[in-house]
Write a protein that holds these residues in place. Structure first.
Motif, PDB file in Angstrom:
ATOM      1  N   MET A   1     106.015 -46.894  49.874  1.00  0.00           N
ATOM      2  CA  MET A   1     104.609 -46.794  50.251  1.00  0.00           C
ATOM      3  C   MET A   1     103.711 -47.152  49.079  1.00  0.00           C
ATOM      4  O   MET A   1     103.966 -46.749  47.945  1.00  0.00           O
TER       5      MET A   1
ATOM      6  N   THR B   1     101.408 -39.503  50.387  1.00  0.00           N
ATOM      7  CA  THR B   1     101.397 -38.505  51.445  1.00  0.00           C
ATOM      8  C   THR B   1     101.702 -37.139  50.841  1.00  0.00           C
ATOM      9  O   THR B   1     101.890 -37.002  49.623  1.00  0.00           O
TER      10      THR B   1
ATOM     11  N   GLU C   1     104.627 -38.816  57.340  1.00  0.00           N
ATOM     12  CA  GLU C   1     103.953 -39.991  57.880  1.00  0.00           C
ATOM     13  C   GLU C   1     104.375 -41.295  57.207  1.00  0.00           C
ATOM     14  O   GLU C   1     104.990 -41.308  56.155  1.00  0.00           O
ATOM     15  N   SER C   2     103.980 -42.376  57.884  1.00  0.00           N
ATOM     16  CA  SER C   2     104.096 -43.748  57.363  1.00  0.00           C
ATOM     17  C   SER C   2     105.517 -44.267  57.318  1.00  0.00           C
ATOM     18  O   SER C   2     106.040 -44.629  56.265  1.00  0.00           O
TER      19      SER C   2
ATOM     20  N   GLY D   1     109.358 -41.277  54.786  1.00  0.00           N
ATOM     21  CA  GLY D   1     108.271 -41.515  55.723  1.00  0.00           C
ATOM     22  C   GLY D   1     108.848 -41.947  57.044  1.00  0.00           C
ATOM     23  O   GLY D   1     109.335 -43.072  57.191  1.00  0.00           O
TER      24      GLY D   1
ATOM     25  N   ASP E   1      96.591 -41.299  62.526  1.00  0.00           N
ATOM     26  CA  ASP E   1      96.686 -40.700  61.183  1.00  0.00           C
ATOM     27  C   ASP E   1      96.118 -39.288  61.215  1.00  0.00           C
ATOM     28  O   ASP E   1      94.990 -39.074  60.838  1.00  0.00           O
TER      29      ASP E   1
ATOM     30  N   GLU F   1     107.389 -43.569  47.235  1.00  0.00           N
ATOM     31  CA  GLU F   1     105.928 -43.674  47.196  1.00  0.00           C
ATOM     32  C   GLU F   1     105.495 -43.936  45.762  1.00  0.00           C
ATOM     33  O   GLU F   1     106.055 -43.363  44.825  1.00  0.00           O
TER      34      GLU F   1
END
Length: 455
Positions: free
Chosen positions: A395, A399, A189-190, A413, A127, A214
């Protein structure tokens, strides 16, 4: 600005030398920069890490921009021109900062960047200095091979994601929106991590969730005012009691079940891949489906409803004095399409005598799982893992996608990590002994490069 040459000594992999462009080696090197973000504007600073990246890019022939509200909070942005500049461009964003680590709890120095036992160890390994390294390795390999992507690719290595983004992505969007001109989609990310699961018949299933949405981040500071006085003499308006009652209502509220398109698709497609039936028309059916998903059900469990969690309390200064003011911070996460109704519910739960202000207000994001962008991510994963089951998901956290989405950019992501042959997995994110498998980073870099060249 002038970029001085930083130390570029490559780390070693279990005693052997590694190629200079190896993503695992780059990840270990990046971990050695302490970029701890303590929050509330306090940080060890991303400057040295940003300068290292900018120097490597400049030496490879790119023209990176080193930008930030201060030198210590620097981000790096570079645009790689594509063969067809009429196509919408793609943004790749990855953050340089990391959350704090308590060295006394770790089995090794959190910033040693050690590679051993098949893992890259250290704060930020997963991360997200792994994605920073995979992206940087891709750019350096393109420069060495003379590769040009089909469309413009803008890469942003940003500061301050682990706090509010005010020194990183939000600042870049506010002060330099021209850097993202012509961008149609973004990856961050993710998402794209291999998840090893077992189907109902015992067969192995490799699931790759890719984030297409998200939950919104609505951080509130609430305040109650009352009569101050002596602790032995109750007052008619006690700020502490008013606040505690409000927090009890907010923290224990039973938020309604809400299946957004991304969440519904995630549950349906994952349960199907695992050989289970999913009845999503009742709450008991949804819960049964999530339980049948095993490890994959964890993220679904926190995205089927909004949440409101009191996290910080401030009141009083002496045991025998009733304070006139009491404050608290509340972490609220809302699903796409529920922002207005969520805040209306919060106001009703807080009740009279409570004022509020936003500490951070970032709306939920939602992108199209049927788009060319998502399809290209799925295709890249399948080319490297024909058994991959690629599914969209929402998510539960957030982010830097929330900073870029208001520019009209579709955000996903996707920071791919392949399956480790020895079934090693990512460990310790935001916790102790953070690590990421070496094999996962190397295979992830190949998937990322494939996607960026063929999207």
């Amino acid at each position: 600005m002038t970029i001085d040459s930083p130390t570029t000594t490559a780390p070693t992999l279990e005693g052997a030398s590694v190629p200079a462009l190896d993503a695992a080696a780059l990840c270990a090197r990046l971990i050695r920069f302490d970029t701890t973000n303590h929050g509330e504007g306090r940080s060890a600073g991303e400057r040295e890490c940003a300068e290292f990246i900018a120097f490597r890019l400049e030496a490879a022939g790119y023209s990176p921009a080193l930008l930030g509200p201060s030198a210590e909070r620097s981000s790096v942005v570079v645009r790689v021109e594509g063969r067809d500049r009429t196509l919408p461009g793609l943004l790749v964003h990855a953050h340089l900062d990391v959350v704090p680590a308590e060295p006394e709890q770790w089995s090794r120095d959190p910033f040693s960047g050690v590679i051993e036992d098949g893992y890259i160890h250290g704060r930020g390994a997963a991360d997200m200095k792994d994605m920073v390294a995979m992206t940087l390795a891709t750019l350096l390999q393109w420069a060495e091979a003379g590769t040009q992507p089909q469309r413009d690719v803008v890469v942003a290595f940003v500061a301050d994601e682990e706090d509010k983004g005010e020194h990183g992505a939000l600042w870049l969007v506010a002060e330099h929106p021209e850097l993202f001109e012509g961008i149609g989609a973004a990856i961050g990310e993710s998402g794209g991590h291999a998840m090893e699961l077992t189907a109902a018949d015992g067969a192995p299933v490799r699931l790759y969730p890719v984030a297409v949405a998200e939950r919104g981040t609505l951080h509130l500071r609430v305040r109650a005012e009352g009569n101050s006085g002596h602790g032995s003499r109750p007052v008619p308006e006690n700020a502490v009691k008013t606040l505690i009652s409000a927090l009890d209502r907010v923290g224990n509220h039973n938020w309604p079940l809400t299946l957004t398109p991304a969440v519904r698709s995630y549950i349906e497609q994952t349960t199907r891949a695992l050989g289970h039936d999913a009845d999503l028309e009742t709450e008991s059916g949804v819960n049964a489906a999530i339980n049948a998903m095993g490890e994959a059900g964890t993220v679904a469990g926190v995205t089927i409803r909004c949440s409101s969690t009191p996290t910080v309390l401030r009141a009083g200064y002496k045991v025998n004095v009733i304070p006139g003011v009491a404050e608290a911070d509340i972490d609220i996460r809302c699903l796409p399409g529920t922002e207005d109704s969520t805040m209306a519910a919060i106001d009703a739960l807080l009740g009279p005598g409570i004022s509020r202000e936003f500490l951070s207000h970032q709306s939920p994001t939602q992108s199209d799982a049927d788009s060319h962008w998502f399809g290209s991510m799925r295709d890249a994963l399948l080319r490297h893992d024909p058994a991959a089951v690629v599914v969209p998901y929402c998510m539960g956290g957030g982010t830097d996608a929330k900073a870029f989405a208001p520019l009209g950019i579709s955000c996903f992501g996707f920071s791919p990590l392949g399956a480790d042959p020895q079934r090693r997995t990512v460990e310790g994110v935001h916790g102790v002994d953070e690590r990421v498998p070496v094999a996962s980073v190397r295979s992830g870099q190949l998937v990322l490069q494939d996607f960026l060249e063929n999207v």
